[in-house]
Design a protein around this motif. Structure first.
Motif, PDB file in Angstrom:
ATOM      1  N   VAL A  13       0.878  -1.173   0.000  1.00 27.19           N
ATOM      2  CA  VAL A  13       0.000   0.000   0.000  1.00 27.19           C
ATOM      3  C   VAL A  13       0.910   1.216   0.000  1.00 27.19           C
ATOM      4  CG1 VAL A  13      -1.798   1.285   1.211  1.00 27.19           C
ATOM      5  CG2 VAL A  13      -1.814  -1.231   1.243  1.00 27.19           C
ATOM      6  N   ALA A  14       0.851   2.003  -1.069  1.00 29.53           N
ATOM      7  CA  ALA A  14       1.776   3.127  -1.248  1.00 29.53           C
ATOM      8  C   ALA A  14       1.016   4.451  -1.189  1.00 29.53           C
ATOM      9  CB  ALA A  14       2.508   3.010  -2.590  1.00 29.53           C
ATOM     10  N   GLY A  15       1.216   5.175  -0.122  1.00 26.27           N
ATOM     11  CA  GLY A  15       0.572   6.471   0.023  1.00 26.27           C
ATOM     12  C   GLY A  15       1.249   7.527  -0.836  1.00 26.27           C
ATOM     13  N   LYS A  16       0.461   8.269  -1.590  1.00 25.61           N
ATOM     14  CA  LYS A  16       0.977   9.392  -2.370  1.00 25.61           C
ATOM     15  C   LYS A  16       0.403  10.725  -1.894  1.00 25.61           C
ATOM     16  CE  LYS A  16       2.505   9.155  -6.428  1.00 25.61           C
ATOM     17  NZ  LYS A  16       3.907   8.783  -6.113  1.00 25.61           N
ATOM     18  N   SER A  17      -0.680  10.671  -1.155  1.00 20.99           N
ATOM     19  CA  SER A  17      -1.323  11.888  -0.677  1.00 20.99           C
ATOM     20  C   SER A  17      -0.394  12.656   0.257  1.00 20.99           C
ATOM     21  CB  SER A  17      -2.621  11.546   0.052  1.00 20.99           C
ATOM     22  OG  SER A  17      -3.476  10.770  -0.764  1.00 20.99           O
ATOM     23  N   THR A  18      -0.555  13.978   0.282  1.00 16.49           N
ATOM     24  CA  THR A  18       0.234  14.818   1.178  1.00 16.49           C
ATOM     25  C   THR A  18      -0.409  14.798   2.557  1.00 16.49           C
ATOM     26  OG1 THR A  18       0.856  16.243  -0.668  1.00 16.49           O
ATOM     27  CG2 THR A  18       1.173  17.128   1.546  1.00 16.49           C
ATOM     28  N   VAL A  19       0.314  14.257   3.546  1.00 16.77           N
ATOM     29  CA  VAL A  19      -0.251  14.064   4.884  1.00 16.77           C
ATOM     30  C   VAL A  19       0.671  14.655   5.947  1.00 16.77           C
ATOM     31  CG1 VAL A  19      -1.506  11.963   4.234  1.00 16.77           C
ATOM     32  CG2 VAL A  19       0.851  11.788   5.098  1.00 16.77           C
ATOM     33  N   PRO A  20       0.122  14.981   7.122  1.00 12.08           N
ATOM     34  CA  PRO A  20       0.950  15.474   8.221  1.00 12.08           C
ATOM     35  C   PRO A  20       1.946  14.408   8.667  1.00 12.08           C
ATOM     36  CG  PRO A  20      -1.375  15.904   8.629  1.00 12.08           C
ATOM     37  CD  PRO A  20      -1.309  14.980   7.459  1.00 12.08           C
ATOM     38  N   VAL A  21       3.144  14.840   9.045  1.00 10.61           N
ATOM     39  CA  VAL A  21       4.157  13.900   9.500  1.00 10.61           C
ATOM     40  C   VAL A  21       3.631  13.116  10.699  1.00 10.61           C
ATOM     41  CG1 VAL A  21       5.286  15.663  10.931  1.00 10.61           C
ATOM     42  CG2 VAL A  21       6.568  13.634  10.210  1.00 10.61           C
ATOM     43  N   GLY A  22       3.816  11.808  10.661  1.00  9.98           N
ATOM     44  CA  GLY A  22       3.303  10.924  11.699  1.00  9.98           C
ATOM     45  C   GLY A  22       2.093  10.126  11.253  1.00  9.98           C
ATOM     46  N   THR A  23       1.487  10.494  10.137  1.00 12.56           N
ATOM     47  CA  THR A  23       0.288   9.809   9.641  1.00 12.56           C
ATOM     48  C   THR A  23       0.591   8.375   9.215  1.00 12.56           C
ATOM     49  OG1 THR A  23      -0.648  11.907   8.863  1.00 12.56           O
ATOM     50  CG2 THR A  23      -1.566   9.878   7.935  1.00 12.56           C
ATOM     51  N   ALA A  24       1.676   8.190   8.468  1.00 10.42           N
ATOM     52  CA  ALA A  24       1.979   6.869   7.904  1.00 10.42           C
ATOM     53  C   ALA A  24       2.179   5.819   8.982  1.00 10.42           C
ATOM     54  CB  ALA A  24       3.213   6.956   7.007  1.00 10.42           C
ATOM     55  N   ALA A  25       2.837   6.198  10.067  1.00 14.53           N
ATOM     56  CA  ALA A  25       3.089   5.220  11.134  1.00 14.53           C
ATOM     57  C   ALA A  25       1.781   4.672  11.687  1.00 14.53           C
ATOM     58  CB  ALA A  25       3.923   5.861  12.245  1.00 14.53           C
ATOM     59  N   GLY A  26       0.791   5.541  11.848  1.00  9.74           N
ATOM     60  CA  GLY A  26      -0.511   5.092  12.340  1.00  9.74           C
ATOM     61  C   GLY A  26      -1.234   4.222  11.331  1.00  9.74           C
ATOM     62  N   VAL A  77       2.171  -4.350   3.364  1.00 10.04           N
ATOM     63  CA  VAL A  77       3.173  -3.424   3.901  1.00 10.04           C
ATOM     64  C   VAL A  77       2.865  -2.020   3.397  1.00 10.04           C
ATOM     65  CG1 VAL A  77       5.626  -2.816   3.967  1.00 10.04           C
ATOM     66  CG2 VAL A  77       4.931  -5.228   3.950  1.00 10.04           C
ATOM     67  N   LEU A  78       2.865  -1.054   4.299  1.00  9.92           N
ATOM     68  CA  LEU A  78       2.629   0.330   3.913  1.00  9.92           C
ATOM     69  C   LEU A  78       3.947   1.030   3.617  1.00  9.92           C
ATOM     70  CD1 LEU A  78       0.180   2.620   4.082  1.00  9.92           C
ATOM     71  CD2 LEU A  78       1.665   3.450   5.892  1.00  9.92           C
ATOM     72  N   GLU A  90      12.736  -3.277   3.062  1.00  7.54           N
ATOM     73  CA  GLU A  90      13.681  -3.393   1.943  1.00  7.54           C
ATOM     74  C   GLU A  90      13.017  -4.048   0.738  1.00  7.54           C
ATOM     75  OE1 GLU A  90      16.979  -5.558   3.466  1.00  7.54           O
ATOM     76  OE2 GLU A  90      17.563  -3.998   4.898  1.00  7.54           O
ATOM     77  N   ALA A  91      12.207  -5.068   0.994  1.00  8.70           N
ATOM     78  CA  ALA A  91      11.515  -5.760  -0.098  1.00  8.70           C
ATOM     79  C   ALA A  91      10.493  -4.827  -0.751  1.00  8.70           C
ATOM     80  CB  ALA A  91      10.817  -7.013   0.427  1.00  8.70           C
ATOM     81  N   ALA A  92       9.801  -4.038   0.067  1.00 11.47           N
ATOM     82  CA  ALA A  92       8.821  -3.097  -0.477  1.00 11.47           C
ATOM     83  C   ALA A  92       9.502  -2.048  -1.354  1.00 11.47           C
ATOM     84  CB  ALA A  92       8.052  -2.424   0.656  1.00 11.47           C
ATOM     85  N   ALA A  93      10.666  -1.574  -0.923  1.00  8.24           N
ATOM     86  CA  ALA A  93      11.416  -0.603  -1.723  1.00  8.24           C
ATOM     87  C   ALA A  93      11.802  -1.200  -3.069  1.00  8.24           C
ATOM     88  CB  ALA A  93      12.660  -0.142  -0.967  1.00  8.24           C
ATOM     89  N   ASP A  94      12.156  -2.474  -3.079  1.00 10.32           N
ATOM     90  CA  ASP A  94      12.503  -3.140  -4.343  1.00 10.32           C
ATOM     91  C   ASP A  94      11.303  -3.210  -5.282  1.00 10.32           C
ATOM     92  OD1 ASP A  94      15.143  -3.529  -3.629  1.00 10.32           O
ATOM     93  OD2 ASP A  94      14.828  -5.562  -2.867  1.00 10.32           O
ATOM     94  N   VAL A  95      10.112  -3.420  -4.716  1.00  9.82           N
ATOM     95  CA  VAL A  95       8.906  -3.452  -5.549  1.00  9.82           C
ATOM     96  C   VAL A  95       8.682  -2.076  -6.179  1.00  9.82           C
ATOM     97  CG1 VAL A  95       6.391  -3.736  -5.550  1.00  9.82           C
ATOM     98  CG2 VAL A  95       7.827  -5.317  -4.234  1.00  9.82           C
ATOM     99  N   LEU A  96       8.864  -1.015  -5.407  1.00 12.73           N
ATOM    100  CA  LEU A  96       8.683   0.335  -5.955  1.00 12.73           C
ATOM    101  C   LEU A  96       9.746   0.652  -7.012  1.00 12.73           C
ATOM    102  CD1 LEU A  96       6.518   2.528  -5.199  1.00 12.73           C
ATOM    103  CD2 LEU A  96       6.587   0.529  -3.730  1.00 12.73           C
ATOM    104  N   ARG A  97      10.945   0.127  -6.835  1.00 16.92           N
ATOM    105  CA  ARG A  97      11.969   0.299  -7.887  1.00 16.92           C
ATOM    106  C   ARG A  97      11.490  -0.325  -9.203  1.00 16.92           C
ATOM    107  NH1 ARG A  97      15.609  -0.742  -3.577  1.00 16.92           N
ATOM    108  NH2 ARG A  97      16.997   1.038  -3.171  1.00 16.92           N
ATOM    109  N   GLU A  98      10.833  -1.481  -9.076  1.00 19.95           N
ATOM    110  CA  GLU A  98      10.311  -2.144 -10.273  1.00 19.95           C
ATOM    111  C   GLU A  98       9.160  -1.340 -10.886  1.00 19.95           C
ATOM    112  OE1 GLU A  98      10.000  -4.886 -13.322  1.00 19.95           O
ATOM    113  OE2 GLU A  98      11.602  -4.538 -11.855  1.00 19.95           O
ATOM    114  N   VAL A  99       8.301  -0.792 -10.028  1.00 19.30           N
ATOM    115  CA  VAL A  99       7.192   0.032 -10.512  1.00 19.30           C
ATOM    116  C   VAL A  99       7.712   1.180 -11.366  1.00 19.30           C
ATOM    117  CG1 VAL A  99       5.395   1.668  -9.810  1.00 19.30           C
ATOM    118  CG2 VAL A  99       5.601  -0.540  -8.642  1.00 19.30           C
TER     119      VAL A  99
END
Length: 436
Positions: free
Chosen positions: A116-129, A140-141, A174-183
């Protein structure tokens, strides 16, 4: 790769079509049935150069589809969240209801190993929640902020100047980052910087970039205010300091300030979040950045009144531009439309024209008069105000010809985009922003 884009507004529609254009299988999901039907029919719901072409190509190829049913997300490897985060009605903070609703609607359709890849502009701390909400599904977010410039959004998506991915610590991240590299493989193979960081840094990259750009624009507009009382020329000033490599000339265009759906609300949300974190003083300067920006709109209204003998009431004013910037039909927090509305409230007979934004402007400001014809807009005007620097006004408008249409050859250049010498030579009284 099969992927989902949740939210088919400005960000999501561009992202979905652009991802299909580089070879992915993409389904765009939105709860707005009218918008989805438009996209299914191959009609871009807003004007953005290049979008119509890649939308049509994606649909014809079969790689791009749209749905209002979140079940269509099942089977995607990556799910992009591209919904809006508008300013809250009761303050400056970001309204996260659409982000939260998107995550909740996706949960039943997520599978082990999904991203799940967030692109929206959010306040810092949002993603952790949000990561804690997503975790039980086995997905994986990550946070992958967008850096789109309206008018260049397709280009910025396909050929970004950098890619930032905030991931959790450990192997899953690390695995999620590799998927985004492929994207984003075409961009990565083209040596686009690919920055992997933590959630908080990824969230801050976006708001920090917008805060810096807003500050730079308001700085030169503050210099314009000084120039106006000293006789200095802010354009020459910007040219001179822009030669300093540490400063640079871009975003040093004095005028009526910034608008749109990002910079104004993002700096206010950043200030609100800093207050929540107990560090409001760290970004207190952003309140003045906002204040300077809004003052420049009022300054144009003052200049218009002065040009019309102290009172604009009953005078016909031609306002050239409605969108907040050229190459867009976006009128969200548009300085151009705000100025037109203020002059209307002062009793002026205001006529607004714009190459792309009239329909949107009419919905927001129905009390104003509009014309698709530049000649009709100029006809019998006592004052002309350029408030959006479209090429139609900046380069193609002939001051001699325009002078034959108006009642009075007086122009206010709200974007410092006209050639003062050329307009004065044609008999016009020219007023720029921060220019003698």
């Amino acid at each position: 790769m099969r992927m989902t884009v949740v939210g088919c507004g400005y960000l999501g529609a561009v992202h979905a079509a652009a991802m299909a254009s580089i070879g992915h299988e993409v389904v765009g999901i939105d709860v707005d049935e009218r918008k989805i039907e438009e996209l299914r029919q191959g009609r871009a719901p807003f004007f953005e150069p290049g979008l119509q072409e890649i939308l049509t190509a994606g649909l014809e190829s079969g790689r791009l589809s749209f749905s209002t049913d979140f079940a269509a997300a099942a089977g995607s490897r990556v799910h992009f969240i591209a919904v809006g985060t508008p300013q809250s009605a009761d303050g400056g903070a970001a309204d996260l209801r659409y982000v939260n609703a998107a995550i909740e609607a996706l949960l039943p359709h997520l599978a082990e190993g999904d991203i799940v890849a967030g692109k929206s502009t959010v306040p810092v701390g949002t993603a952790a929640g949000l990561a804690e909400i997503v975790a039980p599904s086995g997905a994986v977010l990550v946070w992958n902020p967008e850096f789109l410039r309206e008018g260049w959004a397709v280009e910025d998506t396909i050929h970004p100047d950098r890619l930032v991915v905030g991931v959790p610590a450990g192997e899953a991240g690390e695995a999620a980052a590799d998927v985004l590299r492929e994207v984003f493989r075409p961009a990565v193979e083209n040596d686009t910087p690919f920055i992997v960081t933590d959630y908080a840094t990824a969230e801050l990259v976006k708001v920090a970039a917008n805060a810096f750009l807003a500050t730079k624009i308001s700085f030169i507009n503050a210099m314009a205010e000084i120039a106006e009382v000293t006789g200095a020329d802010v354009v020459q000033l910007a040219d001179a300091i822009g030669h300093d490599a540490r400063i640079g000339r871009r975003f040093l265009g004095a005028g009526i300030g910034f608008g749109g759906g990002c910079l104004p609300k993002d700096i206010r949300a950043f200030s609100a979040r800093a207050e929540e974190l107990g560090r409001g003083e760290s970004v207190a300067f952003l309140r003045e950045v906002d204040a300077i920006n809004l003052r420049r709109r009022d300054r144009v209204v003052e200049l218009a009144a002065e040009a019309l003998g102290g009172d604009p009431a009953g005078k016909r004013i031609a306002v050239l531009g409605a969108s907040f910037k050229p190459h867009s039909d976006d009128v969200r927090d548009s300085p151009a439309l705000d100025i037109a509305a203020k002059l209307h409230e002062a009793g002026a007979d205001v006529v607004v024209t714009d190459p792309q934004a009239i329909e949107n402007a009419r919905r927001v400001r129905p009390e104003l008069s509009y014309s698709e014809s530049l000649d009709e807009t100029l006809a019998d005007a006592s004052l002309v105000i350029v408030v959006t620097e479209w090429d139609e006004y900046r380069r193609e408008l002939d001051p001699e010809r325009a002078g034959g249409l108006v009642q009075g050859r007086t122009v206010i250049d709200g974007r410092n985009c006209l050639d003062p010498a050329r307009w004065r030579a044609a008999g016009w009284t020219y007023t720029g922003m921060g220019r003698p």
